[in-house]
Design a protein around this motif. Structure first.
Motif, PDB file in Angstrom:
ATOM      1  N   ALA A  32       0.818  -1.221   0.000  1.00 37.44           N
ATOM      2  CA  ALA A  32       0.000   0.000   0.000  1.00 37.44           C
ATOM      3  C   ALA A  32       0.848   1.267   0.000  1.00 37.44           C
ATOM      4  CB  ALA A  32      -0.950  -0.010   1.204  1.00 37.44           C
ATOM      5  N   ASP A  56      -6.337  -4.472  -8.068  1.00 34.07           N
ATOM      6  CA  ASP A  56      -5.907  -4.937  -6.755  1.00 34.07           C
ATOM      7  C   ASP A  56      -6.056  -6.449  -6.699  1.00 34.07           C
ATOM      8  OD1 ASP A  56      -5.330  -5.161  -4.002  1.00 34.07           O
ATOM      9  OD2 ASP A  56      -7.485  -5.218  -3.618  1.00 34.07           O
ATOM     10  N   SER A  59      -5.463  -7.845  -2.252  1.00 36.46           N
ATOM     11  CA  SER A  59      -4.579  -7.400  -1.162  1.00 36.46           C
ATOM     12  C   SER A  59      -5.318  -7.450   0.175  1.00 36.46           C
ATOM     13  CB  SER A  59      -4.116  -5.960  -1.396  1.00 36.46           C
ATOM     14  OG  SER A  59      -3.328  -5.879  -2.562  1.00 36.46           O
ATOM     15  N   ASP A  61      -3.954  -5.492   2.767  1.00 31.46           N
ATOM     16  CA  ASP A  61      -3.364  -4.373   3.524  1.00 31.46           C
ATOM     17  C   ASP A  61      -4.006  -3.021   3.223  1.00 31.46           C
ATOM     18  OD1 ASP A  61      -2.466  -3.864   0.973  1.00 31.46           O
ATOM     19  OD2 ASP A  61      -0.406  -3.417   1.571  1.00 31.46           O
ATOM     20  N   SER A  63      -4.706  -1.817   0.201  1.00 30.69           N
ATOM     21  CA  SER A  63      -4.226  -1.232  -1.058  1.00 30.69           C
ATOM     22  C   SER A  63      -5.375  -0.669  -1.906  1.00 30.69           C
ATOM     23  CB  SER A  63      -3.446  -2.268  -1.880  1.00 30.69           C
ATOM     24  OG  SER A  63      -2.175  -2.482  -1.331  1.00 30.69           O
ATOM     25  N   VAL A  66      -6.433   2.665  -0.608  1.00 33.40           N
ATOM     26  CA  VAL A  66      -5.428   3.686  -0.956  1.00 33.40           C
ATOM     27  C   VAL A  66      -5.666   4.159  -2.388  1.00 33.40           C
ATOM     28  CG1 VAL A  66      -2.962   4.012  -1.456  1.00 33.40           C
ATOM     29  CG2 VAL A  66      -3.665   2.914   0.676  1.00 33.40           C
TER      30      VAL A  66
END
Length: 331
Positions: A32, A56, A59, A61, A63, A66
């Motif tokens: 991220a 993506d 993910s 985390d 990401s 973000v």
């Protein structure tokens, strides 16, 4: 024709920057913080991409969050499971061309790639300066400390006429035969003709197989003026002690040689020798040779089978229809 291209190129983006006929595609997986830097880099281009698509790869985390909140205004697609770089870029290209059907170029990069502000402009300038129509243009990738990244240095193409080498030199470039997906600009017309990267590869050699296909009968240029930072953890090439992942190297190279339509007779000879040399080097440099050999055997057994079609691998994802349409249109 030129009219459509003119309309794409002629716009002005936020802050009065010229907007290109380029769609950027970023594949993200659990990085991220680096992804945010990559998208910052895209937002700060002197010549802006017309759109940005972020895939993506499932993910964990944040990401996707973000990417969705970033000022670059990306179109974000979350895949239900990790499809590797190969599946991610196939998904990203398919979505990019579905959303921007009149795009002229797609610009691919990993989430650990941070383009400098002039990166895209330099690629487009090189394409305009070259007297022919290059299908692929590649940036110079440097590491944290500015040294050129050995993982992304494409080899010069052999066996061309002297004038083709000269044309590239006059445009400040070098003729190449393949490229990595760390900042590569690709002609949409060739992408539509050839179809997508093979999602079955998952990791490794997917970019090699795909760009070999695009460049079989077209020009590829390495553009040193276009600089991106490839922020891998270590500065090494991909053959330094891969461990379990050697399975993908062996399987995917076998698939490339068996099914890849991108290789001519000279390519087969050169890359066959190059691959043998690389595997020997990998074996000699390995800290656990038994594990490496086991991974290699597993890859070789899988390499004797056929890769599953990309349409089937991505069928149950949000881009399933986009992928099917693009693959059906490929010659």
């Amino acid at each position: 024709g030129m009219g459509r291209r003119g309309r794409l190129r002629g716009g002005r983006g936020r802050g009065g920057r010229p907007v290109s006929g380029v769609v950027a595609v970023v594949v993200a997986y659990n990085r991220a913080e680096l992804l945010a830097q990559c998208l910052d880099g895209l937002a700060e281009q002197a010549v802006a991409p017309r759109g940005v698509v972020v895939i993506d790869n499932a993910s964990t985390d944040g990401s996707a969050q973000v990417a969705r909140q970033h000022r670059v205004g990306a179109q974000v697609v979350s895949l239900p499971e990790n499809t590797g770089g190969a599946g991610g870029f196939a998904a990203g290209i398919a979505r990019a061309l579905a959303v921007y059907p009149d795009a002229r170029w797609v610009w691919l990069m990993d989430d650990d790639t941070v383009p400098t502000p002039g990166a895209l402009e330099a690629l487009l300038d090189a394409a305009a300066r070259y007297p022919g129509q290059p299908a692929v243009l590649v940036s110079r990738a440097v590491w944290h400390d500015g040294t050129e990244h050995p993982m992304n240095r494409p080899r010069t193409r052999v066996g061309l006429t002297r004038s083709l080498y000269r044309h590239a030199e006059e445009a400040g470039c070098r003729q190449v035969r393949s490229a990595s997906f760390v900042s590569v600009l690709m002609d949409v017309r060739e992408v539509r003709a050839q179809g997508l990267p093979r999602a079955a590869f998952f990791l490794w050699n997917d970019d090699f197989e795909y760009t070999m296909r695009l460049l079989r009968h077209r020009v590829g240029l390495y553009v040193p003026q276009s600089v991106v930072r490839h922020l891998t953890r270590t500065l090494g090439s991909s053959d330094s002690d891969p461990g379990e992942r050697f399975r993908f190297e062996v399987r995917n190279k076998m698939w490339t040689f068996r099914y890849g339509t991108g290789l001519g007779a000279l390519d087969r000879l050169l890359y066959g020798l190059g691959t043998t040399r690389r595997w020997v080097r990998t074996y000699l440099g390995s800290t656990d040779r038994a594990a490496l050999v086991r991974a290699g055997w597993r890859g070789a057994r899988e390499g004797l089978g056929a890769p599953r079609p990309t349409t089937r691998i991505l069928a149950a994802t949000p881009v399933g229809d986009d992928v099917a349409r693009l693959e059906a249109g490929a010659v």
